[in-house]
Design a protein around this motif. Structure first.
Motif, mmCIF file in Angstrom:
data_model
loop_
_atom_site.group_PDB
_atom_site.id
_atom_site.type_symbol
_atom_site.label_atom_id
_atom_site.label_comp_id
_atom_site.label_asym_id
_atom_site.label_seq_id
_atom_site.Cartn_x
_atom_site.Cartn_y
_atom_site.Cartn_z
ATOM 1 N N ILE A 19 1.531 4.886 10.203
ATOM 2 C CA ILE A 19 2.565 4.319 9.332
ATOM 3 C C ILE A 19 2.852 2.879 9.718
ATOM 4 O O ILE A 19 3.082 2.028 8.878
ATOM 5 N N SER A 23 -2.202 -1.963 6.206
ATOM 6 C CA SER A 23 -3.453 -1.637 5.547
ATOM 7 C C SER A 23 -4.208 -2.950 5.274
ATOM 8 O O SER A 23 -3.973 -3.633 4.284
ATOM 9 N N ASP A 26 -6.038 -3.218 2.002
ATOM 10 C CA ASP A 26 -5.185 -3.580 0.857
ATOM 11 C C ASP A 26 -4.756 -5.040 0.926
ATOM 12 O O ASP A 26 -4.688 -5.733 -0.094
ATOM 13 N N VAL A 377 -0.475 -0.547 -2.409
ATOM 14 C CA VAL A 377 -0.175 0.593 -1.532
ATOM 15 C C VAL A 377 0.432 1.737 -2.350
ATOM 16 O O VAL A 377 0.056 2.913 -2.189
ATOM 17 N N ARG A 378 1.360 1.423 -3.224
ATOM 18 C CA ARG A 378 1.978 2.468 -4.048
ATOM 19 C C ARG A 378 0.945 3.117 -4.967
ATOM 20 O O ARG A 378 1.027 4.313 -5.256
ATOM 21 N N ARG A 380 -2.079 3.735 -4.254
ATOM 22 C CA ARG A 380 -2.770 4.769 -3.459
ATOM 23 C C ARG A 380 -1.939 6.045 -3.359
ATOM 24 O O ARG A 380 -2.451 7.151 -3.411
ATOM 25 N N ILE A 381 -0.609 5.853 -3.206
ATOM 26 C CA ILE A 381 0.274 7.027 -3.107
ATOM 27 C C ILE A 381 0.351 7.744 -4.452
ATOM 28 O O ILE A 381 0.231 8.976 -4.532
ATOM 29 N N ILE A 418 -3.332 11.521 3.810
ATOM 30 C CA ILE A 418 -2.076 10.756 3.809
ATOM 31 C C ILE A 418 -1.610 10.508 5.241
ATOM 32 O O ILE A 418 -1.169 9.414 5.590
ATOM 33 N N ILE A 423 -0.686 3.494 6.170
ATOM 34 C CA ILE A 423 0.415 3.221 5.251
ATOM 35 C C ILE A 423 1.473 2.439 6.015
ATOM 36 O O ILE A 423 1.931 2.872 7.069
ATOM 37 N N PHE A 427 6.758 1.787 3.583
ATOM 38 C CA PHE A 427 6.495 2.746 2.512
ATOM 39 C C PHE A 427 6.607 4.189 3.026
ATOM 40 O O PHE A 427 6.065 5.116 2.421
ATOM 41 N N THR A 431 5.941 7.962 1.257
ATOM 42 C CA THR A 431 4.954 8.848 1.895
ATOM 43 C C THR A 431 5.538 10.234 2.157
ATOM 44 O O THR A 431 4.905 11.266 1.852
#
Length: 454
Positions: A19, A23, A26, A377-378, A380-381, A418, A423, A427, A431
């Motif tokens: 966490i 990334s 990204d 990033v979002r 990917r989530i 995950i 991440i 975020f 997560t």
């Protein structure tokens, strides 16, 4: 006990590290378009930015002692105030200057060229920085009575100036318009200036075409005081101006050459081409500005033949006015060149061009970078949510134990990706909310399994 605590601490760190880590994939993927766009914008700006102006200007002037040479010498100290060295090349006159400017192998930046001499020349690589002064044509002749037309000189002896001179070029053009050609009954001789005056005094010639230094007001005054000399008046001046677009009509009032004896005794009409400051098309804009500024200082004063501020002027005759000259005549020098030393203004001007892509592309791009990075990033989530929804829809349909086990294994794989994925900590909320939804789907699949067993 201590070992267990260390293990717990190590495990806790390993759990949090995904966490906390950024990334980089990204980040690079987000930063790359901004950097590429900035590099492209800077490359385009670099293509259009002008290099530093050279410290030397080479000017083709005229013969030693000529008006072209004396004017060039006046430019020298004005340019030197801005750190620019003026190299003056003597020449045979306008034709020689134009030949140098149109010859790509000759090291000349600018030169004085009399209007009308460009006929038949390739002038595609030269431009005008403006007309700088009139060069009147004086035709002095001997005759018992005044003549009204140049055609009346047919069969006489006429001095038309040396080969390559602007005087000779214009004299031949005007005589040809009056059907007087070389190698005919009219004798054309290569005399100018004092030599032509002496030949007139000795009756060796009947008329002389004089321009430039040979037609200075003081010289004309002396010749008009000579018994038997007359100065040709152009009653057809309007027709000449319309036929030869590079000529101008000049009207001199009585007494212009000598107030005491009232010479001329009546209004006199003369013809005059303008002398243009002609330059190569690649002349640096800053040097173009300096040359026009020097021309304004040298030629802006009133004289017998011009009003104050009449020259220099963007009068387009044979050569197109350069874009830099047109801009200067319209709005003057740029802010930097008005308020800063020349070298500093040049540097500032080039830096300003390079700052444009930074201001327009790079800075806004960097400001948008956090939002773009967060969006990636979002994304990917949120992509995992689409997988969860597909699993949840599958849970609503009858299925075998093997299919349910496969769905649960797939769910475990999503959760593992995950947990192990990079991440950022900012975020963490999204997560853990995603993991809660994973548990919800897992519970749904397990409940469906229990219901089918019961």
């Amino acid at each position: 006990m201590a070992q267990d605590a260390a293990q717990d601490k190590s495990g806790s760190s390993s759990l949090l590290s995904p966490i906390r880590r950024i990334s980089w994939h990204d980040l690079i993927a987000t930063l790359a378009p901004v950097v590429l766009a900035s590099i492209l914008a800077i490359a385009v700006a670099f293509h259009f930015v002008q290099p530093a102006p050279p410290s030397t200007i080479t000017l083709s002037s005229g013969p030693d002692g000529s008006i072209f040479r004396s004017v060039a010498e006046k430019y020298r100290p004005i340019l030197a105030r801005n750190g620019i060295t003026l190299e003056i090349l003597p020449s045979e006159g306008s034709l020689d200057n134009l030949g140098r400017l149109t010859d790509v192998n000759t090291r000349v930046d600018a030169g004085f060229v009399q209007g009308g001499v460009a006929t038949g020349s390739d002038i595609s690589n030269v431009v005008s920085l403006g007309s700088v002064f009139h060069e009147p044509l004086a035709i002095v002749y001997r005759n018992p009575r005044p003549i009204q037309r140049l055609s009346e000189l047919r069969g006489k002896r006429i001095a038309i100036g040396p080969e390559g001179s602007g005087t000779r070029f214009l004299a031949l053009a005007l005589l040809k318009a009056n059907e007087i050609q070389p190698h005919g009954p009219t004798k054309l001789v290569d005399l100018a200036g004092e030599a032509a005056r002496e030949a007139l005094l000795r009756h060796q010639i009947d008329a002389a075409f004089l321009m430039g230094d040979s037609a200075a007001p003081e010289t004309i005054r002396q010749m008009l005081h000579t018994k038997g000399f007359r100065l040709f008046d152009f009653p057809q001046a309007d027709a000449y101006v319309r036929r030869f677009h590079y000529l101008n009509k000049l009207e001199l009032p009585p007494g212009s050459f000598d107030l005491g004896t009232n010479l001329p005794p009546k209004p006199l009409v003369m013809l005059a081409p303008t002398v243009e400051l002609v330059a190569r098309t690649h002349l640096h804009p800053a040097l173009s500005d300096l040359l026009i500024e020097a021309a304004q200082e040298v030629h802006g004063r009133p004289t017998l033949l011009q009003r104050a501020g009449e020259f220099p002027a963007p009068l387009e005759h044979e050569y197109p006015i350069s874009r830099d000259a047109a801009r200067y005549y319209k709005s003057g020098k740029s802010f930097a060149y008005r308020h800063l030393p020349f070298w500093l203004a040049s540097l500032t001007d080039r830096i300003a061009v390079m700052l444009v892509p930074i201001i327009i592309v790079l800075i806004p791009g960097l400001r948008l970078l956090p939002s773009l990075y967060g969006w990636r990033v979002r994304a990917r989530i949120y992509r995992r949510y689409s997988e969860l929804m597909a699993l949840e829809r599958a849970a609503l349909t009858p299925m075998s134990a093997e299919k349910r086990a496969a769905l649960l294994a797939r769910l475990d794989k999503i959760e593992k990706s995950i947990i192990t994925g990079k991440i950022p900590g900012s975020f963490a909320d999204e997560t853990y909310v995603l993991r809660q939804h994973i548990d919800f789907v897992r519970e749904r699949l397990s409940r469906t399994d229990n219901e089918s067993q019961s």
